[in-house]
Design an enzyme around this catalytic site. Structure first.
Site, PDB file in Angstrom:
ATOM      1  CD  GLU A  66     -20.850  29.578 -23.511  1.00  0.00           C
ATOM      2  OE1 GLU A  66     -20.387  29.308 -22.466  1.00  0.00           O
ATOM      3  OE2 GLU A  66     -20.660  31.102 -23.944  1.00  0.00           O
ATOM      4  CB  CYS A 112     -19.123  30.996 -19.361  1.00  0.00           C
ATOM      5  SG  CYS A 112     -18.926  31.631 -20.982  1.00  0.00           S
TER       6      CYS A 112
END
Length: 454
Positions: A228, A262
Site C-alpha cells: 500500500e 496516503c
C-alpha cells in the site's frame, strides 16, 4: 546508531533505543515461528477472545495511547483518540467475522467431496509507516493474525515507542508469547528479515521507493507481499456541487493529520465556472485554522512528523511555483519551535508540476482548473498513482458514471476517502497491489488450498 523518539512539536528527544543486532533478530523470528504453531492450533473463538480483549484495552487506555501517538509523531490529540478507537473497532470486526470469512467453501467437482480451505502461511512481516502509528499496524495485523499467522513489526524509525507499546498491548491482552513482536531495526536490516526462512510473507505501507525495494526482495525469495504505497488522490468538484458543504469537507480532507495521509485529498480538480468562488471560500476556512499545542483540543494545526519531511514538502511547493503555480496562501515555515508548516494553497496547477505529478505528503492543497466533467475525469487519471478519489456533485447518477471512469482502488461520491474495516482498501498503478481490510484483506495471507476426496 540508536533509534530516536523525537517530539515534532518541540524538537525534544524523548528517548533513544539501541538497534537490534542480527542474533537478537534471529532469536525473535525463531520464537515467533514456534508461537505460530501454537496460535494456529487455537480455534477462531479463542483468537477472537484475544482480539476482543485487545479492543477493550485500547478503549480503556485510549487517552494514554493517544498521548503517546501525539508526542511521537505530532498529530492532534483529538485525531489520535479517534485513531485508537478505530483500531478497537477493527479488532472487534475481525473477531466477529473471521470465522465466516475463512470458512471452508464446498465446491462441486468430480470428487465425492471437495472444498477450498484457507490456512495460515506462518509469520507475516509488517513494515509500517509513522502517519497512523497504531491504525496502520492493527489494520494489517488483525486480519493476518485472526487467520492464524503471527506478526513481526518493523515500524517507522521515528515511532519506536508506539511500536513497543503495541507489543505490550498484545501481551496484556493474553495473546500467546511471541505471536506479535516488535523489531527495532534499521531499513538496512529489512532485507535480511525478508530473506529469513522464518518469514512467509510481507506487507508494506510506505513510499513507492520503499515498495519497489521490498517487492524486489520478496520476489527474489518468492514470498507473497502486499503493498500500500503513495497516492495523489483527486478531489473532483463538478459544476453543480454544493459549494458551502463541499468546501468544509475539502478543508478536512486535505488538512486532517496535517495532510500526512496516503488517501488525503491532494489534487483539487475543479470545473472552471465555480473555481474562483470555491477557492476563495476554501482560503477563508483555512485562514481560520488555529496553530498551537497538538495536545490542546482547540488546536487545528499540528506540526508535521519530521523537519526533513517539511523541507521536502517545501521544495515541492517552491518548484511548482517556479513552473507557474500561483500561491494563494502559506508556502512558509511557521515561525515557531517544532516541525510546523503553514497550510498552503496553490492555484493554476498543471501536469508537469511537482504539485500535480508527485505526492504532496503534507498540508498543501493544489487546485487544478478544468473545462468540464470529461476534462476532470481525464486529468484525475493523469497520474502514476491510483489509490483513492472523491467526486462532489448533486447529481449522484453523474457522479457514479464518473466514478466508474476513475482509475483507483476506491472512489467516494460526496464523501471524503477513508478506510473502513468493512470495505477493501488498496490501490492500483504505482499505489501498490493487494488489499487490506474486509474479507479480501484476511485472505491475502492464507494458503487457498483445494481438498479433493474420492
Amino acid at each position: 546508531m540508536p533509534i530516536h523518539s523525537i517530539n515534532p512539536a518541540t524538537g525534544e528527544t524523548i528517548h533513544s533505543f539501541p538497534v537490534l543486532q542480527d542474533d537478537a533478530i534471529e532469536s525473535i523470528l525463531e520464537s515467533a515461528a514456534t508461537a505460530q504453531l501454537q496460535w494456529k492450533a487455537l480455534d477462531f473463538s479463542q483468537r477472537s477472545a484475544c482480539f476482543n480483549k485487545l479492543a477493550q484495552i485500547l478503549r480503556q487506555s485510549r487517552d494514554k495511547y493517544a498521548h503517546l501517538i501525539t508526542e511521537e509523531m505530532g498529530k492532534l490529540l483529538k485525531e489520535a483518540r479517534s485513531e485508537v478507537e478505530k483500531c478497537a473497532l477493527a479488532c472487534e470486526y475481525y473477531a466477529e467475522h473471521a470465522t465466516a470469512f475463512l470458512a471452508d467453501e464446498p465446491v462441486v467437482s468430480d470428487a465425492d467431496r471437495s472444498y477450498v480451505s484457507y490456512q495460515p502461511l506462518g509469520i507475516v512481516f509488517c513494515i509500517m509507516p509513522w502517519n497512523f502509528p497504531f491504525w496502520q499496524v492493527l489494520r494489517a495485523a488483525a486480519p493476518a493474525m485472526m487467520a492464524g499467522n503471527t506478526v513481526v513489526l518493523k515500524h517507522a524509525s521515528n515511532v519506536p515507542r508506539c511500536s513497543l507499546a503495541l507489543e505490550e498491548i498484545f501481551r496484556e491482552a493474553g495473546f500467546p508469547e511471541n505471536t506479535f513482536r516488535s523489531l527495532l531495526i534499521t531499513s538496512a536490516q529489512v532485507e535480511q528479515v525478508i530473506a529469513s526462512e522464518y518469514i512467509a510473507a510481507v506487507t508494506l505501507t510506505g513510499s513507492e521507493t520503499a515498495g519497489r525495494k521490498v517487492a524486489a526482495v520478496a520476489g527474489h525469495h518468492l514470498k507473497k507481499c502486499v503493498l500500500e504505497l503513495g497516492g495523489s488522490d483527486p478531489f473532483i468538484i463538478l459544476a453543480d456541487a454544493d459549494i458551502t458543504s463541499t468546501v468544509k469537507q475539502a478543508v478536512i480532507g486535505r488538512f486532517q493529520n496535517m495532510g500526512q495521509s496516503c488517501i488525503a485529498a491532494k489534487r483539487f480538480i475543479i470545473v472552471e465556472t465555480i473555481a474562483d468562488e470555491f477557492i476563495s471560500s476554501f482560503k477563508d476556512l483555512v485562514g481560520q485554522l488555529r496553530y498551537g499545542d497538538p495536545k490542546n483540543d482547540a488546536t487545528d494545526i499540528a506540526p508535521m512528523a519530521r523537519t526533513d519531511l517539511r523541507a521536502d514538502l517545501h521544495n515541492q511547493v517552491e518548484r511548482s511555483l517556479s513552473m507557474g503555480a500561483k500561491l494563494i496562501a502559506g508556502g512558509t515555515f511557521k515561525k515557531t519551535q517544532g516541525a510546523y508548516y503553514a497550510p498552503t494553497i496553490l492555484d493554476q496547477v498543471r501536469p508537469g508540476m511537482p504539485a500535480f505529478d508527485e505526492e504532496l505528503f503534507g498540508p498543501v492543497a493544489a487546485f487544478v482548473r478544468v473545462r468540464d466533467v470529461e476534462d476532470a475525469a481525464a486529468l484525475a487519471n493523469r497520474t502514476q498513482f491510483g489509490l483513492g478519489a472523491s467526486i462532489w456533485t448533486k447529481n449522484t447518477t453523474q457522479g457514479e458514471a464518473v466514478a466508474n471512469k476513475i482509475q483507483a482502488g476506491c472512489t467516494f461520491i460526496n464523501g471524503i476517502v477513508k478506510s473502513d474495516p468493512r470495505l477493501p482498501f488498496g490501490g492500483i498503478k504505482q499505489s501498490g497491489f493487494g488489499r487490506e481490510l474486509s474479507y479480501h484483506g484476511i485472505r491475502e495471507f492464507v494458503n487457498v488450498k483445494t481438498i479433493w476426496i474420492k
